[in-house]
Design an enzyme around this catalytic site. Structure first.
Site, PDB file in Angstrom:
ATOM      1  N   PRO A  15      10.811 -77.780   0.383  1.00  0.00           N
ATOM      2  CA  PRO A  15      11.089 -79.032  -0.315  1.00  0.00           C
ATOM      3  C   PRO A  15      10.550 -79.077  -1.740  1.00  0.00           C
ATOM      4  CG  PRO A  15       9.428 -79.324   1.388  1.00  0.00           C
ATOM      5  CD  PRO A  15      10.019 -77.972   1.588  1.00  0.00           C
ATOM      6  N   ASN A  16      11.332 -79.725  -2.571  1.00  0.00           N
ATOM      7  CA  ASN A  16      11.022 -80.001  -3.987  1.00  0.00           C
ATOM      8  C   ASN A  16      11.157 -78.774  -4.886  1.00  0.00           C
ATOM      9  OD1 ASN A  16      10.286 -82.836  -3.589  1.00  0.00           O
ATOM     10  ND2 ASN A  16       8.553 -81.994  -2.449  1.00  0.00           N
ATOM     11  N   ARG A  26       9.729 -79.901 -12.365  1.00  0.00           N
ATOM     12  CA  ARG A  26       8.704 -80.548 -11.547  1.00  0.00           C
ATOM     13  C   ARG A  26       7.321 -80.066 -11.966  1.00  0.00           C
ATOM     14  NH1 ARG A  26       7.092 -78.120  -5.702  1.00  0.00           N
ATOM     15  NH2 ARG A  26       5.723 -79.799  -5.048  1.00  0.00           N
ATOM     16  N   TYR A  37       3.691 -75.608 -12.055  1.00  0.00           N
ATOM     17  CA  TYR A  37       4.677 -74.665 -11.497  1.00  0.00           C
ATOM     18  C   TYR A  37       5.465 -73.901 -12.559  1.00  0.00           C
ATOM     19  CZ  TYR A  37       3.605 -77.234  -7.232  1.00  0.00           C
ATOM     20  OH  TYR A  37       2.944 -77.791  -6.167  1.00  0.00           O
ATOM     21  N   ASN A  60       8.531 -69.409   0.489  1.00  0.00           N
ATOM     22  CA  ASN A  60       7.654 -70.425  -0.090  1.00  0.00           C
ATOM     23  C   ASN A  60       8.025 -71.736   0.593  1.00  0.00           C
ATOM     24  OD1 ASN A  60       6.265 -72.340  -1.484  1.00  0.00           O
ATOM     25  ND2 ASN A  60       6.854 -71.617  -3.531  1.00  0.00           N
ATOM     26  N   ALA A  99       5.442 -77.846   0.721  1.00  0.00           N
ATOM     27  CA  ALA A  99       4.451 -78.646   1.456  1.00  0.00           C
ATOM     28  C   ALA A  99       4.477 -78.371   2.956  1.00  0.00           C
ATOM     29  CB  ALA A  99       4.696 -80.127   1.188  1.00  0.00           C
ATOM     30  N   HIS A 110       1.714 -76.423   4.940  1.00  0.00           N
ATOM     31  CA  HIS A 110       0.458 -77.005   5.420  1.00  0.00           C
ATOM     32  C   HIS A 110       0.634 -77.864   6.668  1.00  0.00           C
ATOM     33  CE1 HIS A 110      -0.426 -75.652   1.419  1.00  0.00           C
ATOM     34  NE2 HIS A 110       0.366 -76.558   0.883  1.00  0.00           N
ATOM     35  N   ASP A 168       6.758 -71.167  14.211  1.00  0.00           N
ATOM     36  CA  ASP A 168       7.412 -70.705  15.444  1.00  0.00           C
ATOM     37  C   ASP A 168       8.697 -69.943  15.126  1.00  0.00           C
ATOM     38  OD1 ASP A 168       5.438 -71.818  17.001  1.00  0.00           O
ATOM     39  OD2 ASP A 168       6.659 -73.492  17.735  1.00  0.00           O
ATOM     40  N   GLU A 176       4.568 -64.504   2.304  1.00  0.00           N
ATOM     41  CA  GLU A 176       4.446 -65.921   1.912  1.00  0.00           C
ATOM     42  C   GLU A 176       4.075 -65.982   0.434  1.00  0.00           C
ATOM     43  OE1 GLU A 176       1.432 -67.780   4.299  1.00  0.00           O
ATOM     44  OE2 GLU A 176       1.301 -69.567   3.022  1.00  0.00           O
ATOM     45  N   HIS A 228       3.195 -68.589  -2.919  1.00  0.00           N
ATOM     46  CA  HIS A 228       2.956 -69.887  -3.563  1.00  0.00           C
ATOM     47  C   HIS A 228       2.838 -69.649  -5.059  1.00  0.00           C
ATOM     48  CE1 HIS A 228       2.515 -71.686   0.283  1.00  0.00           C
ATOM     49  NE2 HIS A 228       1.726 -70.679   0.623  1.00  0.00           N
ATOM     50  N   SER A 278       1.633 -71.726  -7.335  1.00  0.00           N
ATOM     51  CA  SER A 278       0.304 -72.141  -7.788  1.00  0.00           C
ATOM     52  C   SER A 278      -0.766 -71.488  -6.906  1.00  0.00           C
ATOM     53  CB  SER A 278       0.181 -73.670  -7.702  1.00  0.00           C
ATOM     54  OG  SER A 278       0.287 -74.098  -6.346  1.00  0.00           O
ATOM     55  N   ARG A 291      -6.699 -75.885  -5.486  1.00  0.00           N
ATOM     56  CA  ARG A 291      -6.180 -77.250  -5.481  1.00  0.00           C
ATOM     57  C   ARG A 291      -6.799 -78.068  -4.334  1.00  0.00           C
ATOM     58  NH1 ARG A 291       0.164 -76.943  -6.102  1.00  0.00           N
ATOM     59  NH2 ARG A 291      -0.186 -79.170  -6.582  1.00  0.00           N
TER      60      ARG A 291
HETATM   61  C1  DQA Z   1       3.595 -74.543  -3.347  1.00  0.00           C
HETATM   62  C2  DQA Z   1       2.215 -75.163  -3.031  1.00  0.00           C
HETATM   63  C3  DQA Z   1       2.350 -76.281  -2.016  1.00  0.00           C
HETATM   64  O1  DQA Z   1       1.066 -76.830  -1.717  1.00  0.00           O
HETATM   65  C4  DQA Z   1       3.211 -77.391  -2.590  1.00  0.00           C
HETATM   66  O2  DQA Z   1       3.386 -78.420  -1.627  1.00  0.00           O
HETATM   67  C5  DQA Z   1       4.525 -76.880  -3.076  1.00  0.00           C
HETATM   68  C6  DQA Z   1       4.588 -75.603  -3.775  1.00  0.00           C
HETATM   69  C7  DQA Z   1       3.528 -73.489  -4.470  1.00  0.00           C
HETATM   70  O3  DQA Z   1       4.503 -72.770  -4.639  1.00  0.00           O
HETATM   71  O4  DQA Z   1       2.521 -73.412  -5.183  1.00  0.00           O
HETATM   72  O5  DQA Z   1       5.551 -77.566  -2.952  1.00  0.00           O
HETATM   73  O6  DQA Z   1       4.070 -73.899  -2.172  1.00  0.00           O
END
Ligand code: DQA
Length: 144
Positions: free
Chosen positions: A10-11, A18, A23, A74, A77, A80, A87, A98, A100, A102, A107
């Protein structure tokens, strides 16, 4: 050519617009272009997807079971919170990295725990969007 799925949660459709101070300015399309070019040098076909919905990501992982040799993910959110994504990844046989953008460890404390890390073969955080290319290089090694 083996196929690698790059799955985004998401996002991340808003990447580039954003919170660029966290990011960066690159978009998902920029990541797709860079990873496709790198993939060619590694003998890997890259397909990038994004969903704002937990079930959408689960569905993509199920599709990867049939169509992909490795996954870069990635989960945003959902990293977490999502046992469902963990699963689903546990039903996938190939390597998983995986990513990320950031450095989640620098954080808020709620970002320090990842369900997905319980399955991931590697975890990359804080390399900006270059992290996707680092993950792809690693899959190039693991899938050689
Ligand atoms: C993220 C870090 C996550 O905590 C956050 O919710 C994101 C992006 C990252 O790419 O740094 O949406 O996965």
């Amino acid at each position: 050519m083996k196929t690698v799925y790059i799955l985004n949660g998401p996002n991340l459709n808003l990447l580039g617009r954003r919170q660029p101070e966290i990011y960066g300015h690159e978009t998902l399309d920029d990541i797709r272009t860079a990873c496709a070019a790198l993939g060619e040098t590694l003998g890997l076909t890259v397909e990038l997807f994004q969903s704002n919905h937990e079930g959408g990501i689960v569905d993509m992982i199920h599709t990867a079971r049939e169509n992909a040799a490795g996954i870069i993910i990635n989960p945003g959110a959902y990293t977490h919170t999502s046992v469902a994504i963990l699963d689903a990844l546990n039903t996938f046989d190939g390597p998983v990295v995986e990513v990320h953008i950031s450095n989640v460890h620098k954080r808020e404390s709620f970002r320090h725990h990842s369900y997905v890390s319980l399955r991931a073969d590697g975890v990359i955080a804080g390399l900006g969007t270059e992290g996707y290319q680092a993950a792809l290089r690693r899959l190039g090694t693991l899938l050689a």
